[in-house]
Enzyme design. Structure first.
Site, short mmCIF file in Angstrom:
data_model
loop_
_atom_site.label_atom_id
_atom_site.label_comp_id
_atom_site.label_asym_id
_atom_site.label_seq_id
_atom_site.Cartn_x
_atom_site.Cartn_y
_atom_site.Cartn_z
CB SER A 1 4.66 8.39 17.66
OG SER A 1 4.83 9.45 16.75
CE1 TYR B 1 1.22 5.73 14.29
CE2 TYR B 1 1.81 8.03 14.61
CZ TYR B 1 2.18 6.69 14.52
OH TYR B 1 3.50 6.34 14.66
N1 LIG Z 1 8.62 5.58 11.11
C1 LIG Z 1 8.39 6.63 11.85
O1 LIG Z 1 8.65 7.79 11.44
C2 LIG Z 1 7.83 6.48 13.23
C3 LIG Z 1 7.78 7.62 14.05
C4 LIG Z 1 7.28 7.51 15.33
C5 LIG Z 1 6.85 6.29 15.79
N2 LIG Z 1 6.90 5.20 14.99
C6 LIG Z 1 6.43 3.93 15.53
O2 LIG Z 1 7.47 2.99 15.41
C7 LIG Z 1 6.92 1.68 15.28
C8 LIG Z 1 7.52 1.00 14.06
O3 LIG Z 1 7.20 1.79 12.95
P1 LIG Z 1 7.86 1.58 11.52
O4 LIG Z 1 7.93 2.92 10.91
O5 LIG Z 1 9.06 0.74 11.64
O6 LIG Z 1 6.67 0.80 10.80
P2 LIG Z 1 6.69 -0.35 9.65
O7 LIG Z 1 7.90 -0.17 8.81
O8 LIG Z 1 5.36 -0.32 9.04
O9 LIG Z 1 6.87 -1.70 10.50
C9 LIG Z 1 5.86 -2.07 11.41
C10 LIG Z 1 6.13 -3.46 11.92
O10 LIG Z 1 5.06 -3.80 12.83
C11 LIG Z 1 4.49 -5.03 12.43
N3 LIG Z 1 3.07 -5.10 12.77
C12 LIG Z 1 2.07 -4.29 12.32
N4 LIG Z 1 0.90 -4.71 12.80
C13 LIG Z 1 1.14 -5.82 13.56
C14 LIG Z 1 0.34 -6.71 14.29
N5 LIG Z 1 -0.99 -6.57 14.36
N6 LIG Z 1 0.93 -7.73 14.95
C15 LIG Z 1 2.27 -7.88 14.90
N7 LIG Z 1 3.09 -7.09 14.22
C16 LIG Z 1 2.53 -6.07 13.54
C17 LIG Z 1 4.71 -5.08 10.92
O11 LIG Z 1 4.69 -6.40 10.39
P3 LIG Z 1 3.36 -7.10 9.79
O12 LIG Z 1 2.61 -6.06 9.06
O13 LIG Z 1 3.94 -8.18 8.96
O14 LIG Z 1 2.64 -7.63 10.97
C18 LIG Z 1 6.13 -4.50 10.83
O15 LIG Z 1 7.07 -5.53 11.08
C19 LIG Z 1 5.40 1.87 15.20
O16 LIG Z 1 4.84 1.67 16.47
C20 LIG Z 1 5.26 3.32 14.79
O17 LIG Z 1 4.03 3.86 15.18
C21 LIG Z 1 7.38 5.26 13.72
#
Ligand SMILES: NC(=O)c1ccc[n+]([C@@H]2O[C@H](COP(=O)([O-])OP(=O)(O)OC[C@H]3O[C@@H](n4cnc5c(N)ncnc54)[C@H](OP(=O)(O)O)[C@@H]3O)[C@@H](O)[C@H]2O)c1
Length: 277
Positions: A160, A173
């Site tokens: 990120s 984070y």
């Molecule tokens: N959204 C943003 O603005 C943003 C910006 C920069 C970076 N990111 C990064 O992008 C990635 C995805 O983010 P997102 O926004 O799509 O988040 P999200 O909507 O919360 O989705 C996260 C996914 O990761 C899975 N997950 C969480 N903990 C896990 C575990 N221990 N084992 C296996 N799976 C797990 C969740 O499923 P379960 O909970 O069912 O396991 C879910 O499918 C993350 O690494 C986040 O830090 C996001």
């Protein structure tokens, strides 16, 4: 979106149940890739599987908690016994838990690092072992197997822009994401000449369940399908780092170069930092 000619037959996407990971899985599946989609919540993966049932590719549900190294290794052992090794791995699973200095908790810190940093490392160990061990038959057709540095596998790690510099309420984070950036830079150097490719994905704000809980205005907020398109396009490029939205991230890159006195003043003004303490 027009169909894409993708070089991968199969891909493993962690965190594929919702948000960015689900969109990446959708895009890959719709373009003919067999996607092994992982998350802890099986129902979300199964819903996605149903939705993608008519695609040229397919989604295979692989329930997995990436914090559990033994479970990750067990999954790879199962794949080994079935002759499966995904060509592409997108290590996207992650979580966020914002807290201020006043709420600082070692336990909450550990919980986030266990997913974002250690969980990613748990996935990297078995995949690197297998990719680096991939051997090609010599062109002579003799049974001697030799190591030929052609493309052995493709890894992408989702970090990120929060890993660039410290941000308010993101100590745990940001620390995990900064560590992932450094980890990928190191691996990129170590993997030169091996045929194993690693790329780093640093998104800005993307509308997902993870950011839905943010109570502040998110600049340049991007929709998750657009984020997935940028990710897949980036994976097809030669770039090490995949970033979006570009203009927002370029400002943050500039912020990285600023001395602390300027950086703290600017970020404080932009975010109202200090009011949360
Ligand atoms: N959204 C943003 O603005 C943003 C910006 C920069 C970076 N990111 C990064 O992008 C990635 C995805 O983010 P997102 O926004 O799509 O988040 P999200 O909507 O919360 O989705 C996260 C996914 O990761 C899975 N997950 C969480 N903990 C896990 C575990 N221990 N084992 C296996 N799976 C797990 C969740 O499923 P379960 O909970 O069912 O396991 C879910 O499918 C993350 O690494 C986040 O830090 C996001």
């Amino acid at each position: 979106m027009n169909s894409m000619d993708l070089p991968w037959k199969s891909a493993w996407v962690t965190g594929a149940g919702r948000g960015i990971g689900a969109e990446v899985a959708r895009l890959l599946c719709r373009n003919g890739v067999t996607v092994y989609g992982s998350a802890r919540t099986t129902e979300q993966l199964e819903l996605l599987q149903q939705e993608l049932a008519e695609c040229s590719g397919k989604l295979i549900v692989v329930p997995l908690d990436i914090r559990d190294l033994a479970a990750v290794q067990e999954q790879f052992n199962m794949w080994d016994s079935e002759g499966i090794l995904p060509d592409l791995v997108v290590l996207n699973a992650g979580s966020h838990d914002p807290f201020s200095a006043a709420e600082f908790s070692a336990q909450r810190c550990k919980a986030l690092l266990d997913i974002n940093l250690q969980g990613t490392a748990n996935c990297l160990e078995p995949i690197l072992y297998r990719y680096l061990g991939r051997v090609s038959e010599q062109a002579t057709g003799e049974s001697d197997r030799v190591f030929i540095p052609e493309l052995k596998g493709h890894i992408a790690v989702v970090s990120s822009v929060a890993g660039y510099r410290g941000l308010p309420t993101a100590a745990a984070y940001g620390a995990g994401k900064a560590a992932l950036i450094n980890l990928c830079e190191s691996l990129y150097l170590d993997l030169q000449g091996t045929g194993v490719r690693i790329q780093l994905i640093n998104p800005g704000f993307v509308r997902t369940p993870l950011t839905d809980k943010n109570e502040f205005p998110m600049p340049a907020l991007m929709e998750p399908d657009e984020a997935a398109r940028r990710i897949v396009q980036g994976l097809l490029s030669k770039r090490f780092e995949i970033v979006f939205p570009r203009r927002f991230v370029y400002w943050l890159k500039l912020f990285r170069l600023l001395p602390y006195s300027w950086y703290f003043k600017l970020i404080g003004r932009a975010t109202g930092a200090g009011k949360n303490v």
